[in-house]
Design an enzyme around this catalytic site. Sequence first.
Site, PDB file in Angstrom:
ATOM      1  N   GLU A 112       0.836  -1.196   0.000  1.00 49.86           N
ATOM      2  CA  GLU A 112       0.000   0.000   0.000  1.00 49.86           C
ATOM      3  C   GLU A 112       0.878   1.255   0.000  1.00 49.86           C
ATOM      4  O   GLU A 112       1.893   1.306   0.685  1.00 49.86           O
ATOM      5  CB  GLU A 112      -0.868  -0.033   1.255  1.00 49.86           C
ATOM      6  CG  GLU A 112      -1.757   1.179   1.472  1.00 49.86           C
ATOM      7  CD  GLU A 112      -2.515   1.091   2.787  1.00 49.86           C
ATOM      8  OE1 GLU A 112      -3.546   1.765   2.914  1.00 49.86           O
ATOM      9  OE2 GLU A 112      -2.066   0.351   3.694  1.00 49.86           O
ATOM     10  N   LYS A 156      -9.487   2.825  -1.905  1.00 50.96           N
ATOM     11  CA  LYS A 156      -9.780   2.248  -0.595  1.00 50.96           C
ATOM     12  C   LYS A 156     -11.106   2.779  -0.045  1.00 50.96           C
ATOM     13  O   LYS A 156     -11.285   3.989   0.114  1.00 50.96           O
ATOM     14  CB  LYS A 156      -8.632   2.592   0.349  1.00 50.96           C
ATOM     15  CG  LYS A 156      -8.626   1.865   1.687  1.00 50.96           C
ATOM     16  CD  LYS A 156      -7.346   2.223   2.428  1.00 50.96           C
ATOM     17  CE  LYS A 156      -7.167   1.460   3.718  1.00 50.96           C
ATOM     18  NZ  LYS A 156      -5.878   1.816   4.367  1.00 50.96           N
ATOM     19  N   CYS A 199      -5.464  -3.020   2.710  1.00 53.35           N
ATOM     20  CA  CYS A 199      -5.141  -2.964   4.134  1.00 53.35           C
ATOM     21  C   CYS A 199      -6.370  -3.048   5.054  1.00 53.35           C
ATOM     22  O   CYS A 199      -6.902  -4.131   5.273  1.00 53.35           O
ATOM     23  CB  CYS A 199      -4.319  -1.713   4.414  1.00 53.35           C
ATOM     24  SG  CYS A 199      -3.340  -1.813   5.950  1.00 53.35           S
TER      25      CYS A 199
END
Length: 269
Positions: free
Chosen positions: A45, A114, A148
Site C-alpha cells: 500500500e 480504498k 489494508c
Amino acid sequence: MNARMTIALGQLNLVWGDPAANLAQVRSWTAEAAEQGADLIVFPELWSTGYDLARAEDHATAIDAGIFKATASLARAHGIAILGSCLARLEPGRIANTAVYVDATGQTRAAYSKTHLFGLMQEDRYLTAGERLELVDTGWGLFGLAICYDLRFPELFRSYALAGACAVVIPAEWPEPRCAHWRTLLQARAIENQMFVIACNRAGSDANNRFCGQSCIIDPMGDMLVEADDQPQLLIAELDLSLIAQTRARIPVFDDRRPELYSGSNSGS
C-alpha cells in the site's frame, strides 16, 4: 483458461515521501520477478510514498500520469502485470489511496480506491474514500481488489466471492502491534470464501509505526503457500486455481448459505 498462475510479492521497506527511491526498488524487483517467470507482482500500500499524507497534494497524480504511468511502462517493458496502491488524484480536491492493476502490456485494467479509511493513520483527514468495489479479469480469473484496513470488513470479501472472484489481492501497510490480527484475518477471509488471498505488506518502519511484513499467499483451504518474515523480501509462488472448485465441492459452503436469514429482519428480539 490457464489454471496455474505465478505471483510475486515485493515486501519493500519504503522510503518516506521519496517516490524516486521507491520506484528504483520496484524496478529492480519487477525485473527479478519477471526473470523468475511471475505473471503478476504485488507491491505494498502507498508504495511510492509511504504514509506521507501531509504532502498528499504534492504526491498525487491522475492514474494515467506520474507514478502510475511509470508503473505501466515498467509492466510493459518486462511483460508482467503489476498491482500496488499509490496516491491518486480523482479530481480537484479529491485524493484517494488507489490500487491500480496494470496488465503485462501496460494497460490499466482496474483501479480501486480504498473504501474504508483508517483513522489511526489519518486517512480520513487527507483522503477521499472510494465508492465502489472493483473486480479485474486477469486472464486467469476474476480478482477482487482491497487495501489494508478493508481486511477487517468480511462483507467486502463475500461480495467479491459471490460475484465470481477466485482471489482477492491486498496491498497493505499493516503495523506490527496488530500483526496477529493480520495473519488471522487473512486466513479467515480465504477459508470463509474458499478463495485465494494474496497479501503484500510492507517491512521496516516510518516515524510513527513499525510494520510487520508477513506478506503471504493463502489457498482456499487456508494453507500458506508462501509467507515472508518481517524483512524486505521478494516471494514467488504458483497458484493452482482449480483448487477453488475442488474446495467448494468438498465443503459446499456456498450451496448451504441461507442469505434470507442474514439481513437482520428475521432475528429474534
